[in-house]
Write a protein that holds these residues in place. Structure first.
Motif, mmCIF file in Angstrom:
data_model
loop_
_atom_site.group_PDB
_atom_site.id
_atom_site.type_symbol
_atom_site.label_atom_id
_atom_site.label_comp_id
_atom_site.label_asym_id
_atom_site.label_seq_id
_atom_site.Cartn_x
_atom_site.Cartn_y
_atom_site.Cartn_z
ATOM 1 N N HIS A 1 49.002 56.896 11.233
ATOM 2 C CA HIS A 1 49.255 55.617 11.249
ATOM 3 C C HIS A 1 50.307 54.997 12.298
ATOM 4 C CE1 HIS A 1 46.767 54.760 7.508
ATOM 5 N NE2 HIS A 1 47.295 55.763 6.858
ATOM 6 N N ARG A 2 51.002 56.069 12.693
ATOM 7 C CA ARG A 2 52.076 55.670 13.711
ATOM 8 C C ARG A 2 51.492 55.366 14.960
ATOM 9 N NH1 ARG A 2 55.543 58.211 17.061
ATOM 10 N NH2 ARG A 2 54.712 60.326 16.565
ATOM 11 N N GLU A 3 50.644 56.284 15.282
ATOM 12 C CA GLU A 3 50.026 56.512 16.458
ATOM 13 C C GLU A 3 49.106 55.227 16.891
ATOM 14 O OE1 GLU A 3 48.006 60.206 16.657
ATOM 15 O OE2 GLU A 3 49.847 61.333 17.056
ATOM 16 N N ARG A 4 48.706 54.792 15.560
ATOM 17 C CA ARG A 4 47.706 53.418 15.589
ATOM 18 C C ARG A 4 48.617 52.155 15.524
ATOM 19 N NH1 ARG A 4 43.539 55.958 10.934
ATOM 20 N NH2 ARG A 4 42.639 57.239 12.095
ATOM 21 N N GLY A 5 49.699 52.249 15.282
ATOM 22 C CA GLY A 5 50.793 51.152 15.179
ATOM 23 C C GLY A 5 50.741 50.249 13.926
#
Length: 287
Positions: free
Chosen positions: A111-115
């Motif tokens: 989720h973090r990598e996808r913003g």
């Protein structure tokens, strides 16, 4: 101790050394005060993973049945003589809990990598509810807050990381480098320098760490001290391209050629790289 797919190889057949598993022992514990003080025996559960040298890394299990905190080293002989294997507890409680923890962290990182910062925060918080000392989840939560520019919460996570056992273990080098860079990019220079000072206690000869310190000092406007740390990084690694580029930028900002490492004042040159945390502390005090 990292949760990974190798957990499937646990208790061995008779005569083989276990790769990993749960073991128990009893320990004396004093309770009460004064005349009511007495010693009782407490059951202690540990999770172990075999090292390359044949010994074992051991961690205590928390109330959620996952290994947490700092690890200690046990020999195979210590494990056999002082501990009892608990395969049922491993399979029924510990292994499922560790899989759940790993799942929360993996989803949070995706989720973090996808913003997707709100979903990432949810997963990292769930992971920390299982293991409040988990390094990956704590780093992930801090990076999530920085990405969302929630600086107050990022500072809270920063304070937790500074005191967290294992946060600056070499295994997590990429995470603490990323976190320090994100602190700098958020213009949280004081926090970034404190973070790097903590990392420098374990890796004072890391040229990329010294470069990141220099970059932080440069962006805060302290060109002299930035150049001192940069010279140390280039002394350790003259081919550090980004370091050469930063020296050129400092030269333009200062309006003159910056000093070669051999021309720098001793307190800036840091002849002994192990002095990094102490010298950096002077810069931290300014924030």
């Amino acid at each position: 101790m990292n949760v990974d797919t190798e957990m499937v190889k646990d208790f061995p057949v008779m005569g083989e050394k276990p790769m990993r598993g749960v073991f128990s022992t009893t320990a004396d514990m004093k309770i009460g005060f004064g005349g009511t003080r007495r010693t009782v025996q407490q059951n202690v559960m540990i999770y172990v993973v075999r090292r390359d040298d044949g010994c074992y890394d051991a961690q205590a299990l928390n109330d959620s049945h996952v290994p947490t905190g700092e690890s200690t080293i046990l020999t195979y002989e210590d494990l056999v003589l002082d501990y009892i294997p608990e395969p049922a507890i491993y399979h029924e409680k510990v292994y499922p809990a560790m899989r759940e923890l790993a799942g929360h962290i993996a989803r949070g990182e995706r989720h973090r990598e996808r913003g997707e910062t709100w979903s990432a925060e949810f997963e990292f918080q769930n992971a920390l509810a299982i293991d409040e000392q988990n390094v990956r989840a704590t780093f992930g939560l801090g990076l999530t807050y920085l990405a969302r520019e929630d600086l107050d919460k990022a500072r809270e996570v920063f304070q937790r990381l500074i005191a967290l056992p294992g946060a600056f273990d070499p295994r997590h080098k990429h995470m603490f480098n990323d976190f320090g860079i994100k602190l700098r990019k958020s213009r949280m220079f004081g926090e970034a320098l404190r973070f790097y000072a903590r990392a420098a206690q374990l890796a004072p000869r890391d040229d990329h760490l010294l470069y990141n310190i220099a970059r932080t000092l440069f962006e805060s406007g302290d060109y002299e001290r930035a150049n001192g740390f940069l010279c140390r990084a280039l002394t350790l690694n003259p081919r550090l391209e980004e370091g050469q580029q930063l020296r050129a930028v400092i030269a333009v900002r200062k309006g003159r050629e910056v000093g070669h490492p051999t021309d720098m004042p001793q307190e800036l040159l840091l002849n002994d790289p192990c002095d990094v945390p102490e010298v950096l502390a002077d810069s931290v005090e300014g924030y």
